[in-house]
Design a protein around this motif. Structure first.
Motif, short mmCIF file in Angstrom:
data_model
loop_
_atom_site.label_atom_id
_atom_site.label_comp_id
_atom_site.label_asym_id
_atom_site.label_seq_id
_atom_site.Cartn_x
_atom_site.Cartn_y
_atom_site.Cartn_z
N ALA A 18 0.84 -1.21 0.00
CA ALA A 18 0.00 0.00 0.00
C ALA A 18 0.87 1.25 0.00
N HIS A 19 1.96 1.21 0.79
CA HIS A 19 2.88 2.36 0.83
C HIS A 19 3.57 2.56 -0.52
N ILE A 20 3.98 1.46 -1.15
CA ILE A 20 4.63 1.56 -2.46
C ILE A 20 3.70 2.22 -3.48
N LEU A 21 2.46 1.77 -3.49
CA LEU A 21 1.49 2.35 -4.43
C LEU A 21 1.26 3.83 -4.15
N LEU A 22 1.21 4.20 -2.89
CA LEU A 22 0.98 5.60 -2.53
C LEU A 22 2.18 6.48 -2.87
N GLU A 23 3.38 5.97 -2.62
CA GLU A 23 4.57 6.80 -2.80
C GLU A 23 5.09 6.79 -4.23
N LYS A 57 -5.04 4.53 1.69
CA LYS A 57 -4.83 5.01 3.06
C LYS A 57 -5.64 4.19 4.07
N LYS A 58 -6.84 3.79 3.64
CA LYS A 58 -7.68 2.96 4.52
C LYS A 58 -7.07 1.58 4.71
N ILE A 59 -6.45 1.04 3.62
CA ILE A 59 -5.75 -0.25 3.76
C ILE A 59 -4.61 -0.12 4.76
N ASP A 60 -3.86 0.97 4.64
CA ASP A 60 -2.74 1.23 5.55
C ASP A 60 -3.24 1.32 7.00
N ALA A 61 -4.32 2.07 7.20
CA ALA A 61 -4.86 2.23 8.56
C ALA A 61 -5.39 0.92 9.11
N ALA A 62 -6.03 0.11 8.24
CA ALA A 62 -6.60 -1.16 8.69
C ALA A 62 -5.51 -2.14 9.10
N THR A 63 -4.39 -2.16 8.34
CA THR A 63 -3.31 -3.09 8.71
C THR A 63 -2.65 -2.66 10.02
N LYS A 64 -2.54 -1.34 10.22
CA LYS A 64 -1.97 -0.85 11.49
C LYS A 64 -2.89 -1.20 12.65
N LYS A 65 -4.21 -1.09 12.42
CA LYS A 65 -5.17 -1.44 13.48
C LYS A 65 -5.09 -2.93 13.79
#
Length: 342
Positions: free
Chosen positions: A144-149, A164-172
């Protein structure tokens, strides 16, 4: 038998008139009668005391009884055994108690084996959670970070928001895993009780909170001289969770105030400590959900969290033999109280 006292009549359920002139075979099964007569002959032949402690007998009105019997010879003027004296005490209740203890010990041993097996399964589960679930989470988060950056120019604002929601969900999810592992660890960790300065511990934790968010202005009132006997590492984890909650849920309050102290003896019979804030509070109608793992009374939009902190605190307090409870009112704050049994 030539004579029998009242206690003997009561135990056997026969009168002296019933027994005099009779032998053991008329009252007991052959195998048992053989045993009793054999013991009588041994006493008379050897002239020595014989004890019978484990032989059950069937009585007329009381069912199976366990007499503790001592048989000894009565000597004549020539020093030869002539008569036999038997003294019995009814130890049936003691026998039943011993049997109950044996059954309890058997059950306890079985429970200990089951607990050991459950702990091994828990360790295996913890290892699986720690390693097998973290790896795919890290992969999803990384992609997700690679796609965003690296490819953000290929996505419109809506698609970037999905990433960003995928990123937040994995962190949660990672946060939930950490909380679950922490709960598992608390189940196995050995309690080590020593004197702990609760006041000093609270001040160190609050200093850490202020350093993380220096822009916030919060009034802390921490009572001096709070010394308790507890496991310092576990108590630190419990107090940190309670103070972190108070800090978080008072973040939208004007003039936030957080207190740590001890209730007066007049208020409650056992030494009770509290962490109190004037923050968001909650509806006491939902207090039954308060200490459940992954149970939350506020949404992530209101206050972020994994719903594991209070379950952790309760586990720690219970492991100390104490009690944890809360009092709250919506928009007027929350007070958590706990005892430590020592």
């Amino acid at each position: 038998m030539s004579t029998l006292n009242k206690a003997g009549e009561k135990l056997l359920g026969h009168t002296r008139a019933d027994l005099i002139g009779k032998n053991d075979y008329e009252f007991f099964p052959k195998e048992q009668a053989d045993f009793f007569i054999g013991q009588d002959r041994k006493v008379l032949k050897q002239g020595e005391l014989v004890e019978i402690t484990d032989e059950a007998i069937q009585t007329r009105h009381q069912g199976t009884r366990y007499p503790h019997t001592k048989k000894l010879p009565i000597l004549n003027s020539d020093g030869k055994p002539t008569y036999l004296l038997g003294i019995s005490g009814d130890i049936t209740q003691r026998k039943h108690a011993e049997e109950e203890i044996r059954e309890l010990n058997t059950t306890l041993e079985k429970n200990v084996r089951e607990l050991e097996r459950a702990n091994k399964e828990l360790e295996s589960f913890s290892y699986s959670v720690s390693h097998d679930l973290r790896a795919p989470l890290r992969g999803m988060n990384g992609y997700a970070h690679i796609l965003l950056e690296d490819y953000h120019q290929l996505f419109d604002s809506e698609r970037r928001e999905y990433l960003k929601k995928i990123d937040a969900a994995t962190k949660k999810m990672a946060l939930l895993i950490d909380g679950l592992l922490n709960l598992c660890h608390l189940t196995r960790q050995e309690i080590r009780r020593i004197a702990v300065d609760l006041s000093g511990m609270a001040r160190l934790i609050t200093e850490g909170l202020k350093e993380r968010e220096p822009h916030r202005s919060v009034t802390f009132v921490i009572q001096d001289g709070l010394i308790v006997k507890a496991d310092p590492a576990l108590l630190q984890a419990a107090l940190q969770n309670l103070l972190h909650n108070a800090w978080k849920f008072s973040s939208r309050t004007d003039n936030p105030r957080i207190e740590v102290g001890r209730l007066c003896a007049e208020e409650i019979s056992k030494a009770s400590y509290f962490v109190r804030d004037n923050g968001a509070g909650f509806d006491m109608a939902y207090q039954n959900k308060l200490f459940g793992a992954f149970q939350r009374l506020h949404t992530d939009k209101e206050f972020e969290g994994a719903g594991i902190g209070l379950a952790t605190v309760q586990r720690i307090i219970h492991r100390h033999g104490g009690r944890l409870w809360a009092e709250a009112e919506v928009k007027k704050g929350t007070a958590f109280y706990f005892t430590l049994d020592y």
